[in-house]
Scaffold this motif. Structure first.
Motif, mmCIF file in Angstrom:
data_model
loop_
_atom_site.group_PDB
_atom_site.id
_atom_site.type_symbol
_atom_site.label_atom_id
_atom_site.label_comp_id
_atom_site.label_asym_id
_atom_site.label_seq_id
_atom_site.Cartn_x
_atom_site.Cartn_y
_atom_site.Cartn_z
ATOM 1 N N VAL A 198 43.417 34.699 52.590
ATOM 2 C CA VAL A 198 43.534 36.138 52.345
ATOM 3 C C VAL A 198 44.334 36.808 53.473
ATOM 4 O O VAL A 198 45.135 37.710 53.232
ATOM 5 C CB VAL A 198 42.135 36.774 52.205
ATOM 6 N N VAL A 220 39.447 35.759 44.833
ATOM 7 C CA VAL A 220 40.567 36.289 45.616
ATOM 8 C C VAL A 220 41.254 37.348 44.777
ATOM 9 O O VAL A 220 41.915 37.043 43.799
ATOM 10 C CB VAL A 220 41.594 35.174 45.942
ATOM 11 N N LYS A 250 46.816 38.485 46.292
ATOM 12 C CA LYS A 250 46.512 37.375 47.180
ATOM 13 C C LYS A 250 46.625 36.062 46.427
ATOM 14 O O LYS A 250 46.729 35.010 47.006
ATOM 15 C CB LYS A 250 45.096 37.528 47.741
#
Lengths: 164, 646
Positions: free
Chosen positions: B511, B530, B534
């Motif tokens: 990330v 996520v 990302k």
């Protein structure tokens, strides 16, 4: 050996399309019809060979079949993909390497391996040059002793769509 | 309009607390069905596609019903999100005073007794462990919950945790001198008194299968049980309805016995000898197995003479240790606890010897140091459905991934829930616009030498187009490492590879570094969240079919065959479909998310079962042309930059 059955589907002029895009639309309609035929025979548990003019056309058919509605899924492969036995539908610009019952011909001539198939599907496009080539194929098939028939393509589309 | 419908209406509770709220029919449909199941004490299975808003759709009717509710979810993170974010919001909206409690597994709570022991008995610590230990001590004086999740300055996998938390084995329970200030007991008390308890599936089934003592009193009190991420529960339930016997348990017992022998029971010489003997035979037993960790069929393994003999030696030595400890009973709490454990281990041993037991799978798995033997029931459907039927509660099972081929058969059969109400809600996302599913052409076969190089070649343009933000997932470590090696030479993006560091750390690195590429095995995906850009590209090397070597899968397949079924369509295929659906759900989480899923496995195109996958997955734009994917990824990045400039 059983006599080969040939069906020529006559593609209708699509009046709603603009004329400048005709050749592309023609090709798309032709390929779409070929895919519908493949789907129909697949659902009858037949093994199908789609013969194309070149690799690019084979990829176009591949792309179109893969994007088909999930309910009309047609397992297929290009040459060299999948198992040796191949999927139910094989798309190729080269001669077939295994036995199949249905040939869908998208090239301008009748391939010399045509008599190995029990069914052949062919098309009569609207473009004059292509139509002329189809007429030659039609008479070649006759000459080779196949049972040849014609039918408007629209009828098939309806029956396939109501089926799925 | 029912109170539930009212809550979701444009003038209802939700509209008051969420800015720009507009009612969505699928969410309301789900909420109404949930309310019905609660009222009728019946079962409901709901697949709610990503973005339907299923959390509110079950929380609101549950809280409005004013009953005792258990919400069980997949991971600790999801538990925390429910407890700290979603439930407080709903509670505020409904203006109720319902008491909420969060209950985690035993390993999440500080054990005051063990911390105290450790202070006195610990040997030399390395710098890292020492600093962790200092942090723990500081925190331990001030914490009110004892939840080790509060310890932000100690790494998740720190070696200090086993010494400051308890296990079912080493907990002294009622005999503990620190019983009255036990954080675990305290958390359980709070949970029992609460109106809404948030647990996770492991905890739930541990309680249900009575695998943790002093428990088992939680679920019987519930009027409503809600499972979120319900697709996981059949496997977890099997685990808890089964038994496990490990050399770790034996060695832990030995080391605790030795500790007592060296401190308080020095007069009982036999104690030391017996424990040391068992220690040796346990370690020798591990050495019989291959060096690398593996799983296999215990029923077959134990027929080989060397294994049966070594296993018998364990029995002899465990028996001897048991006899010796018996002589020391009531000399102190710790040795009494050891005695109880010896008894339990002996009975578990018997389970693992009796490999002819019907309807069970017997399998082993090894780690670097230990062997674990498992007895797992092939099906939990009878036990589970009987439990549900006698519970007088409403049961809700929901997840974004329950249906296979638009049916719930696979899920409901596993748990014996065939007569439940069912609801299938589509995701509100436009997958045709937001996503692509690409199966590249002319891939070399799975066993081809050039496979890794081919994967790298197709990954390169994708990674370039997506500017990192990419996952590559593999079905084997071997392929993962091969690709990682080749890729490292060819791209400048930072590569994060599973095994380099802990899962948690790996994800936070991913990330933090927007251009990173993460390489991991397929199982890594489950539970990973996520958001946004990302993650825009996921490349999978093979369809996620479970390995046919998996002993539990083999046993279940045998069972299906005996009943005249086809194990592939009944077990392997549905499992793989659910796994892939999970993956798509991780890629597209939001109306504004866009992404590409590349599956490097042409079986999806050329096998008839491709249809089952396509019918079960969201309707993504499909292509076989990698250039399409590259173009799509570039567009995402362009529109992204534009947005930033605006």
């Amino acid at each position: 050996m059983q006599q080969t059955q040939v069906m020529f589907y006559i593609l209708q002029d699509d009046k709603t399309q603009k004329s400048d895009a005709t050749s592309d639309n023609d090709k798309n309609r032709l390929f779409h019809q070929a895919c519908l035929q493949a789907a129909r025979f697949y659902r009858q548990n037949q093994r199908i060979f789609i013969y194309t003019h070149d690799q690019a056309s084979a990829h176009d058919i591949d792309e179109m079949l893969w994007a088909f509605d999930a309910n009309s899924f047609v397992p297929h492969n290009l040459p060299g993909e999948g198992t040796n036995y191949g999927a139910a539908v094989e798309i190729s610009w080269q001669a077939p390497t295994n036995r199949r019952s249905v040939l869908i011909n998208l090239t301008s001539t009748v391939p010399n391996f045509a008599n190995k198939f029990s069914h052949i599907i062919d098309f009569v496009p609207t473009d004059e040059t292509l139509k002329q080539q189809a007429r030659v194929r039609f008479s070649t098939c006759r000459k080779w002793g196949f049972a040849v028939e014609t039918q408007p393509a629209s009828a098939v589309q309806e029956s396939v769509e109501s089926h799925s | 309009m029912t109170p539930v419908e009212q809550a979701f209406s444009s003038s209802g509770f939700l509209a008051k607390i969420i800015e720009g709220y507009s009612p969505r029919q699928p969410q309301i449909d789900m909420a109404v069905e949930v309310a019905t199941a609660i009222e009728k004490q019946s079962c409901l299975i709901v697949e709610a596609g990503t973005g339907t808003g299923k959390t509110f759709a079950y929380l609101i009717p549950a809280l409005l019903a004013d009953k005792k509710v258990i919400v069980s979810t997949g991971t600790k993170n999801l538990q925390e999100q429910l407890f700290h974010k979603d439930i407080p919001l709903i509670r505020k909206a409904l203006a109720t005073n319902a008491k909420i409690a969060l209950l985690k597994g035993r390993a999440n709570y500080l054990c005051v007794y063990r911390l105290d022991q450790y202070k006195h008995s610990r040997g030399q610590l390395d710098a890292m462990s020492l600093s962790d230990f200092v942090n723990v001590q500081k925190w331990a004086v001030s914490t009110t919950t004892g939840d080790i999740g509060e310890l932000v300055n100690v790494a998740e996998g720190s070696s200090v945790f086993p010494y400051i938390t308890s296990t079912l084995d080493n907990c002294l329970a009622k005999d503990c001198p620190n019983y009255s200030d036990c954080y675990l007991i305290d958390a359980r008390k709070k949970a029992i008194e609460a109106d809404v308890i948030v647990v996770n599936h492991h905890l739930f089934f541990a309680d249900m299968a009575l695998k943790d003592t002093g428990f088992g009193e939680l679920i019987p009190r519930a009027d409503v049980v809600i499972f979120d991420e319900a697709h996981q529960i059949a496997d977890i339930a099997s685990e808890y309805f089964g038994e496990a016997f490990s050399t770790r348990q034996l060695l832990d017992l030995c080391s605790d016995v030795l500790k007592e022998y060296r401190t308080t029971l020095t007069d009982v010489k036999q104690l030391g000898k017996a424990a040391e003997k068992l220690q040796r035979t346990s370690q020798e037993f591990r050495l019989l197995f291959k060096h690398d960790p593996e799983r296999g069929n215990w029923r077959e393994k134990c027929k080989q003479q060397q294994f049966s003999q070594a296993f018998l030696a364990i029995k002899t030595d465990l028996d001897f240790l048991y006899q010796v400890i018996k002589l020391c009973i009531s000399r102190n709490e710790a040795i009494d606890n050891c005695f109880d454990r010896a008894v339990t281990l002996l009975s578990k041993y018997d389970v693992m010897v009796n490999t002819e037991a019907f309807g069970m799978s017997f399998w082993y798995e090894t780690t670097r140091r230990h062997v674990v033997l498992h007895q797992t029931p092939l099906s939990v459907s009878e036990k589970f459905s009987a439990y549900v039927a006698s519970s007088n509660a409403g049961w809700i099972f929901t997840s974004a991934t329950l249906a296979v081929n638009e049916q719930f058969k696979h899920f409901s059969q596993q748990l014996g829930l065939e007569n439940s109400a069912q609801l299938l809600l589509d995701s509100p996302f436009d997958y045709q616009l937001q996503s692509q599913l690409v199966v590249p052409r002319y891939l070399p076969a799975a066993n081809d030498k050039g496979r890794a190089a081919a994967l790298v070649n197709l990954a390169k343009p994708l990674i370039e187009a997506s500017k990192g933000a990419c996952f590559m997932l593999f079905t084997s470590y071997r392929m993962m490492n091969q690709v990682a090696e080749l890729l490292a030479e060819d791209v400048d993006n930072p590569l994060l590879i599973q095994g380099q560091m802990g899962k948690h750390k790996l994800l936070s690195e991913f990330v933090e570094r927007p251009d990173a590429v993460l390489l991991a095995t397929a199982s890594f995906w489950e539970g990973v969240d996520v958001r946004g850009h990302k993650l825009t590209c996921v490349i999978i090397d093979k369809l996620p079919f479970a390995s046919p070597d998996d002993p539990l899968l083999q046993a279940r397949s045998e069972d299906v065959k005996r009943q005249g079924g086809d194990p592939f369509t009944e077990i392997q295929l549905p499992q793989a479909v659910i796994a892939l659906k999970q993956g798509v759900g991780r890629l597209i989480r939001d109306v504004s998310d866009k992404g590409v899923l590349v599956i490097c496995d042409d079986r999806l195109v050329n096998r008839p079962y491709g249809e089952v996958f396509l019918k079960s997955l969201p309707n993504m734009q499909r292509s076989r042309d990698l250039d399409q994917a590259v173009r799509f990824l570039k567009q995402i990045n362009v529109s992204d930059t534009n947005k930033r400039e605006l």
